[in-house]
Scaffold this motif. Sequence first.
Motif, PDB file in Angstrom:
ATOM      1  N   ASP A  56       0.834  -1.208   0.000  1.00 61.52           N
ATOM      2  CA  ASP A  56       0.000   0.000   0.000  1.00 61.52           C
ATOM      3  C   ASP A  56       0.871   1.262   0.000  1.00 61.52           C
ATOM      4  O   ASP A  56       0.599   2.218   0.712  1.00 61.52           O
ATOM      5  N   ALA A  57       1.908   1.238  -0.790  1.00 63.78           N
ATOM      6  CA  ALA A  57       2.838   2.361  -0.855  1.00 63.78           C
ATOM      7  C   ALA A  57       2.644   3.121  -2.164  1.00 63.78           C
ATOM      8  O   ALA A  57       2.233   2.546  -3.168  1.00 63.78           O
ATOM      9  N   SER A  58       2.938   4.391  -2.129  1.00 58.46           N
ATOM     10  CA  SER A  58       2.879   5.176  -3.352  1.00 58.46           C
ATOM     11  C   SER A  58       4.269   5.318  -3.971  1.00 58.46           C
ATOM     12  O   SER A  58       4.401   5.566  -5.154  1.00 58.46           O
ATOM     13  N   TYR A  59       5.311   5.152  -3.154  1.00 60.27           N
ATOM     14  CA  TYR A  59       6.678   5.129  -3.667  1.00 60.27           C
ATOM     15  C   TYR A  59       7.586   4.426  -2.665  1.00 60.27           C
ATOM     16  O   TYR A  59       7.268   4.337  -1.481  1.00 60.27           O
ATOM     17  N   CYS A  60       8.701   3.928  -3.131  1.00 60.51           N
ATOM     18  CA  CYS A  60       9.729   3.347  -2.271  1.00 60.51           C
ATOM     19  C   CYS A  60      11.057   3.420  -3.008  1.00 60.51           C
ATOM     20  O   CYS A  60      11.198   2.854  -4.089  1.00 60.51           O
ATOM     21  N   TYR A  61      12.002   4.147  -2.427  1.00 59.80           N
ATOM     22  CA  TYR A  61      13.332   4.291  -3.000  1.00 59.80           C
ATOM     23  C   TYR A  61      14.352   3.763  -2.001  1.00 59.80           C
ATOM     24  O   TYR A  61      14.246   4.045  -0.810  1.00 59.80           O
ATOM     25  N   THR A  62      15.322   3.043  -2.489  1.00 60.28           N
ATOM     26  CA  THR A  62      16.386   2.532  -1.648  1.00 60.28           C
ATOM     27  C   THR A  62      17.721   2.921  -2.260  1.00 60.28           C
ATOM     28  O   THR A  62      17.925   2.763  -3.461  1.00 60.28           O
ATOM     29  N   LEU A  63      18.605   3.408  -1.417  1.00 58.91           N
ATOM     30  CA  LEU A  63      19.948   3.771  -1.860  1.00 58.91           C
ATOM     31  C   LEU A  63      20.949   3.148  -0.910  1.00 58.91           C
ATOM     32  O   LEU A  63      20.829   3.296   0.310  1.00 58.91           O
ATOM     33  N   GLN A  64      21.910   2.442  -1.475  1.00 64.98           N
ATOM     34  CA  GLN A  64      23.034   1.921  -0.699  1.00 64.98           C
ATOM     35  C   GLN A  64      24.292   2.559  -1.231  1.00 64.98           C
ATOM     36  O   GLN A  64      24.543   2.537  -2.439  1.00 64.98           O
TER      37      GLN A  64
END
Length: 159
Positions: A56-64
Amino acid sequence: MYRQIILSLLLLSVLPLRAQTEVQPPLQTQQVIQRYRRAKNAVYVELGKDLLTRYDASYCYTLQLLPSGKELEAQWSDVEQALDTDRKIASIIKEQIERGRLLGAYYRFSSKDSKIHRYLLYSYDNRGVITLVSIGGTLQTEELIQRILTPKSPTPKRK
């Protein structure tokens, strides 16, 4: 003719007010994620539509950001400043600090005008890897944690 002009002016004056109440200002950490997503030592992931609907997310960003010499010091400084700025407006803060260094953090940002809640997860591990995860959606904190931590049953293979 005058009626159309007046109506147009009224609409133009109301639209900016509506946009200000619905759109939340970007977090400093989201700007850091966008800035470094193409760096040589970065791994950037943006979740697709299927996974976003699952959470139920509108966005998800992951940075490593992986350790690699001089670049990491400047990046670490930017991340640290962004975290410090964003933590001041966070609703819920959970942090893990060891020897004066922030190793992990979980922040929640909510707006009175919007039903969308923003979450920021941060991790710094013993190998020097910095991880930032930014999620926005309608889920409450407990629901999000439960969905992240609950293992999903494997998807049946297609024939």
